[in-house]
Write an enzyme that holds these catalytic residues in place. Structure first.
Site, PDB file in Angstrom:
ATOM      1  N   ALA A  56       0.847  -1.191   0.000  1.00  0.00           N
ATOM      2  CA  ALA A  56       0.000   0.000   0.000  1.00  0.00           C
ATOM      3  C   ALA A  56       0.878   1.235   0.000  1.00  0.00           C
ATOM      4  O   ALA A  56       2.056   1.186   0.360  1.00  0.00           O
ATOM      5  CB  ALA A  56      -0.915   0.002   1.223  1.00  0.00           C
ATOM      6  N   ASP A  57       0.287   2.331  -0.417  1.00  0.00           N
ATOM      7  CA  ASP A  57       0.956   3.620  -0.319  1.00  0.00           C
ATOM      8  C   ASP A  57      -0.079   4.651   0.094  1.00  0.00           C
ATOM      9  O   ASP A  57      -1.212   4.625  -0.394  1.00  0.00           O
ATOM     10  CB  ASP A  57       1.590   4.034  -1.650  1.00  0.00           C
ATOM     11  CG  ASP A  57       2.423   5.287  -1.470  1.00  0.00           C
ATOM     12  OD1 ASP A  57       3.526   5.176  -0.904  1.00  0.00           O
ATOM     13  OD2 ASP A  57       1.960   6.381  -1.844  1.00  0.00           O
TER      14      ASP A  57
END
Length: 192
Positions: A67-68
């Site tokens: 994820a970011d």
């Protein structure tokens, strides 16, 4: 099947545990997180999540979760501040305004990639000098997109959100559960 979490974030591990999921391995990828010239926040965030998922070494049946999280003030990307001075500039810029927190999630199994972006709106109050200096002294801003952590001391600065609280923290659970299920990961198991 092995579940690999491509993140060093303890918050992402804690959030994943709320789904009854414990990663078998934690392998944070090392990628260039610099925005490309003219890149807008949402495509930037989605690109990073996908690049992180691609960068994690995994077998063909392994599932990689990456994820970011990006904070956007209009078209401006506020990444992780390099130092307290930059964190202060971010917090002053965010004060009294609404901004977006975008979290992109990417799940890879073999050559297949599932991806979602979740956009939440956040309003931060204007910080007094005392609040700003105390927050900077806490060090909580370090390693946090936009220079703050909503689940920590900065929660006192956030009077309003619209969207996914877990997305703002760094892993939107509803969307993550859907992606993991699509990749064949069993969910909602109590920790052994």
């Amino acid at each position: 099947m092995t579940l690999i979490l491509g993140s060093a974030s303890p918050r992402r591990r804690e959030l994943l545990a709320q789904l009854g999921v414990t990663p078998d391995a934690i392998l944070p990828p090392d990628i260039d997180e610099e925005p490309r010239r003219g890149e807008l926040p949402r495509p930037y965030c989605a690109r990073l999540a996908a690049e992180k998922a691609a960068a994690v070494a995994a077998g063909p049946e392994d599932v990689v979760l990456c994820a970011d999280t990006t904070v956007a003030l209009g078209r401006r990307i506020l990444g992780k501040p390099a130092d307290a001075g930059e964190a202060a500039r971010f917090l002053v810029a965010l004060g009294g305004r609404r901004h977006e927190v975008i979290t992109a999630v990417a799940v890879r199994r073999g050559d297949r990639l599932w991806q979602r972006e979740v956009v939440s709106q956040v309003k931060m109050k204007r910080l007094s000098d005392l609040e700003l200096n105390a927050y900077l002294a806490s060090g909580e801003w370090e390693g946090k997109a936009g220079g703050y952590a909503i689940q920590g001391l900065a929660s006192a600065f956030i009077p309003w959100i619209s969207g996914s609280f877990t997305g703002i923290v760094g892993l939107p659970l509803a969307e993550t559960a859907t992606l993991l299920a699509a990749a064949g990961v069993p969910l909602y198991r109590a920790a052994a």
